[in-house]
Structure formats: structure tokens, C-alpha cells
Design a protein around this motif. Structure first.
Motif, PDB file in Angstrom:
ATOM      1  N   MET A  96      43.080  46.796  32.210  1.00 52.52           N
ATOM      2  CA  MET A  96      41.741  46.272  31.956  1.00 52.52           C
ATOM      3  C   MET A  96      41.679  45.507  30.641  1.00 52.52           C
ATOM      4  N   GLY A 103      30.271  43.689  34.787  1.00 47.26           N
ATOM      5  CA  GLY A 103      31.388  43.084  35.497  1.00 47.26           C
ATOM      6  C   GLY A 103      32.653  43.886  35.498  1.00 47.26           C
ATOM      7  N   VAL A 104      32.638  45.136  35.030  1.00 49.88           N
ATOM      8  CA  VAL A 104      33.877  45.873  34.842  1.00 49.88           C
ATOM      9  C   VAL A 104      34.485  46.330  36.165  1.00 49.88           C
ATOM     10  N   ASP A 105      33.656  46.618  37.170  1.00 52.38           N
ATOM     11  CA  ASP A 105      34.174  47.117  38.445  1.00 52.38           C
ATOM     12  C   ASP A 105      34.458  46.012  39.464  1.00 52.38           C
ATOM     13  N   TRP A 119      35.697  36.340  32.921  1.00 50.06           N
ATOM     14  CA  TRP A 119      37.030  36.527  33.491  1.00 50.06           C
ATOM     15  C   TRP A 119      37.030  37.594  34.579  1.00 50.06           C
ATOM     16  N   CYS A 120      36.203  38.607  34.424  1.00 53.27           N
ATOM     17  CA  CYS A 120      36.066  39.592  35.508  1.00 53.27           C
ATOM     18  C   CYS A 120      35.463  38.957  36.753  1.00 53.27           C
ATOM     19  N   ALA A 158      34.318  38.653  28.363  1.00 51.15           N
ATOM     20  CA  ALA A 158      35.100  39.332  29.407  1.00 51.15           C
ATOM     21  C   ALA A 158      34.424  39.257  30.763  1.00 51.15           C
ATOM     22  N   ARG A 159      33.099  39.119  30.804  1.00 50.26           N
ATOM     23  CA  ARG A 159      32.400  39.070  32.090  1.00 50.26           C
ATOM     24  C   ARG A 159      32.803  37.851  32.907  1.00 50.26           C
ATOM     25  N   LEU A 199      44.112  48.912  36.514  1.00 50.62           N
ATOM     26  CA  LEU A 199      42.791  48.768  35.918  1.00 50.62           C
ATOM     27  C   LEU A 199      42.088  50.109  35.773  1.00 50.62           C
ATOM     28  N   PHE A 255      41.540  41.511  30.415  1.00 53.73           N
ATOM     29  CA  PHE A 255      40.301  40.733  30.445  1.00 53.73           C
ATOM     30  C   PHE A 255      39.677  40.604  29.059  1.00 53.73           C
ATOM     31  N   PRO A 263      36.556  43.221  39.355  1.00 53.12           N
ATOM     32  CA  PRO A 263      37.975  42.930  39.640  1.00 53.12           C
ATOM     33  C   PRO A 263      38.634  43.998  40.493  1.00 53.12           C
ATOM     34  N   ILE A 296      35.938  46.461  26.602  1.00 47.61           N
ATOM     35  CA  ILE A 296      37.049  45.667  27.147  1.00 47.61           C
ATOM     36  C   ILE A 296      37.551  44.674  26.105  1.00 47.61           C
TER      37      ILE A 296
END
Length: 433
Positions: free
Chosen positions: A109, A197-199, A135-136, A132-133, A231, A112, A201, A78
């Protein structure tokens, strides 16, 4: 105690460093939360236990992993896509050579990853602010807060929703705060929030879109759907579910407004990068995650679709046929029995995504956390449900109870004549001479 045992197993069985670090911190946090239930007064036991679990399973391990620069490969993907988007206008490398160079996400995506491109990595404050975690997680929690805050009907305008006062909104939302906080502190959310943390948001935006659709706010729901669809393409079924919910509760015009807003917003976020690099987008976003790319995908959990696809080309096409049949069944259910509230819509979306993940030619067991959160979050947040009709109205009409012959005519009952009573006349008063 169950969560503590589950987290404590990661340092023993997991081969990933971020998972082991989270497991050590989270196990101690869950044990401390169990002790807090026994020590604190009964009035504050639940809230105190949830607070201790949040501190031990979310805040402390997240800070340790972020400062130490540990995380799953998705975090680096990300952040790299954000730098590519800022410099070249597209988040995709033209010729990726390794799996780590693939970006299996849609261009939204990469937003982020922009903080990393802006803050850099010099010093721990920059590393923390650009991760990025964070902000996710902020997007996920913000969507949950917006979904939990209630609205009320405007007087004199049925079906239209207005904004209550701040105190009334917070007071009405309090019953759903503690259960949602407990879910965030549970391993189902705490582990992905800290290591990837990608899923999150995507999950938050789907819940928010369905909540707004249940409140008859089609345009705002359409924008939330547009952000989710930009995303990952796994959010696209949420558009059909939200449109069915709006069509059943607000009419075709509301459903059309939400659909047009979602389509226009998704196109505005995706088309610039798609037109700039269409080949890499198709290869990395669609072919690679489904096992049809140049490199094998690391998503290889032994789910039914994966096992069937490993049988060869015939198995892969069989998986494709099963996916189409499952999608058609869910779509037919939306037409025949559309959802009437947010919970029913979330359940229908969770069913469709669970079938898709189970039957996909490539996938992971962790993907099933998304359907589980879609089922749990609306219930824990006490999102409103549509009133159920009485049982007699919901029972189907049995053929044996249908009348097969014409009803027997009934003769009119003779009415007895009403007795006539004469009203007495008032006596005449003769004036005296």
C-alpha cells in the motif's frame, strides 16, 4: 433522486468535513443527472445522465478535496508510509504513539504514497499529482478496464485464449462500460473514491484476478493476486477462490501455477519490509485492526463480531471460533462445489469476506462495500459465465427412482426372413452370321 437524498444527508448528519463537502457536490450532481434524463433525447438520456453524475459526484468533489487538502486519515497514512518506505525501507514507525501513526496495511500500500514523497506539497500542481487518492482511483479503474476487455479463443487450440483486435475488443466491451460507469458514479464508489480510496485498488485487483482466472490465464491472475495480497491481508482468501476456479476449469497444473506465482509475488513485495521491521508489522497490520493492539482501533461499528468481542475474553475467543468455522465452511464449499466462472467465483469470495467482516472483533459498516462490489461488478461488466447444464443433469437422482431389481430379460424378436428376389438376366445377343 435516491442517491441525491442520500448524499444530501451527509452535510446534516456527518461530523467529518470531507464527507460534508462530498455530500454538497454529489447531491447537486445527482439532481442534475436526474434532470438530464428528462431533458436529453431518449437516445442519449442514459449516457448523458451517467456523465453528469460522474462529473458532479466524482470529478468535481475530488478536485475540490484534493486541492483543499481534505481527506480521511487513511490518505495521510498512505502518503506517510510512502515517505518512510523511500527513506528507511519500511513503511512502519518503530514506536507509534497515536492511532494516526499506525499503518494497518501491508507494504504494498505504501507504493501509492510514493508520488507524495517524490512531488512534495509545494503548489497545487504538486498537491494534486502526489495525492494518493488519484493513484488509488487510477489503479481501480485500470483494473476494471482490463477485466472488462474480452479475449477470444484461438482457433484449433481449445482452452487457450488469445488477443483479439483492438476494435473487436472495444466493441465487445461497450455493453459493460455504461453500467460500470454508473456504479462508479453511485455513492457506493464515489464517496470512498473522493474521501479515501484505500480499498478501491484491492477491489479492482480481486475482480481482475478472478476475470483472468476465468479466462484460463493462471500466471497473469497470480500476479494480480500477488499485488492484491501485498496491499491488505483481507485479499488472501481471493487466492483460494481463484485457485479453485482454475482447478475446476483448467486443471491442477494451472491452479498450481497461479498459486506459486501469487505466493512468490506476495513474498517479494512483503518480505523486505517484514524482515526489516517484523515487530511493528505484526503489531500494526494484524494486532491493531483486530482489536488486540496497544491502542484501541477506531473501527468500532456495532457488527455482530464487535458486540460479541465486547463481552470479554470469552467473547473474543468465541468470535475467533466463529471465524474459523465460517472459513472452514467456505473452504469446504470450494472443494465440494468449486466455481466454474468469474461470477460464481466473485460471489463465493464476497460471501467469505462478508462473513469475515460481520464476525470480525473490530470492523466498520463501510467494509461491506467490498463484498457488494464483488457481486455487482462482474454482472454489470457482462463478464462471461460458464454454460449451465440442462435441468435434468442438475437434478439429483432420487432413491425412489433407482432400480431395485434386475431388469426382466427380453426374448430376442425373431426376424422375418428377407425374401430372395432373383435378378433378371440380360438377354444374350447372338451376332448374325
Amino acid at each position: 433522486m435516491l442517491a441525491a437524498g442520500w448524499a444530501g444527508a451527509f452535510p446534516l448528519v456527518s461530523g467529518l468535513g470531507p464527507h460534508r463537502s462530498w455530500g454538497l457536490c454529489a447531491a447537486a450532481g445527482y439532481l442534475a443527472a436526474a434532470v438530464a434524463v428528462l431533458v436529453l433525447p431518449r437516445r442519449w438520456a442514459r449516457a448523458g445522465s451517467v456523465a453528469v453524475a460522474l462529473l458532479g459526484a466524482v470529478l468535481v468533489p475530488l478536485f475540490v478535496l484534493v486541492v483543499g487538502g481534505q481527506g480521511q486519515s487513511e490518505v495521510a497514512v498512505i502518503e506517510r508510509s510512502g515517505e518512510l518506505l523511500l527513506r528507511h525501507g519500511t513503511p512502519y514507525l518503530a514506536e507509534p504513539r497515536t492511532v494516526a501513526e499506525y499503518t494497518p496495511y501491508l507494504p504494498g500500500m505504501a507504493l501509492f504514497g510514493l508520488p507524495r514523497a517524490l512531488f512534495g506539497t509545494d503548489g497545487w500542481p504538486a498537491r494534486v499529482a502526489g495525492d494518493a487518492r488519484l493513484w488509488c482511483a487510477a489503479a481501480f479503474l485500470g483494473c476494471l478496464a482490463a477485466a472488462v476487455l474480452p479475449t477470444r479463443l484461438r482457433p484449433g487450440r481449445p482452452g487457450r485464449l488469445g488477443r483479439p483486435g483492438r476494435a473487436a475488443s472495444v466493441t465487445a466491451a461497450l455493453p459493460g462500460v455504461l453500467p460500470v460507469a454508473a456504479l462508479v458514479a453511485s455513492p457506493v464508489v464515489a464517496l470512498p473514491l473522493c474521501v479515501s480510496g484505500v480499498d478501491l485498488p484491492l477491489t479492482g485487483l480481486c475482480v481482475l484476478a478472478l476475470a483472468l482466472a476465468g479466462r484460463a490465464r493462471p500466471v497473469t491472475a497470480g500476479w494480480a493476486l500477488a499485488l492484491a495480497c501485498a496491499l491488505k491481508w483481507t485479499a488472501w482468501p481471493a487466492v483460494a477462490v481463484a485457485v479453485a476456479l482454475l482447478a475446476a476449469t483448467g486443471g491442477r497444473r494451472a491452479a498450481l501455477r497461479a498459486a506459486v506465482t501469487a505466493a512468490a509475488g506476495t513474498a517479494a513485495l512483503v518480505l523486505p519490509s517484514a524482515l526489516r521491521s517484523p515487530g511493528p508489522l505484526l503489531q500494526q497490520v494484524f494486532a491493531f485492526p483486530t482489536g488486540r493492539g496497544d491502542l484501541p482501533t477506531p473501527a468500532s461499528s456495532p457488527l455482530p463480531g464487535r458486540l460479541l468481542a465486547d463481552l470479554g475474553p470469552a467473547g473474543w475467543y468465541a468470535v475467533l471460533a466463529l471465524l474459523l468455522l465460517a472459513g472452514a465452511a467456505v473452504a469446504l464449499s470450494l472443494v465440494r462445489r468449486p466455481p466454474l466462472d468469474t461470477r460464481a467465483a466473485a460471489d463465493r469470495l464476497a460471501l467469505g469476506l462478508a462473513l469475515a467482516f460481520l464476525l470480525a472483533p473490530a470492523g466498520r459498516f463501510g467494509y461491506l462495500a467490498l463484498p457488494a462490489l464483488l457481486v455487482l461488478l462482474p454482472r454489470l461488466a457482462h463478464l462471461p459465465r460458464a454454460p449451465r447444464p440442462p435441468l435434468l443433469l442438475r437434478l439429483p437422482r432420487l432413491p425412489l427412482l433407482r432400480r431395485t431389481h434386475a431388469p426382466r430379460p427380453h426374448a430376442p424378436r425373431p426376424h422375418a426372413p428377407r425374401p430372395h428376389t432373383s435378378r433378371p438376366h440380360a438377354p444374350q445377343v447372338v451376332p448374325a452370321p
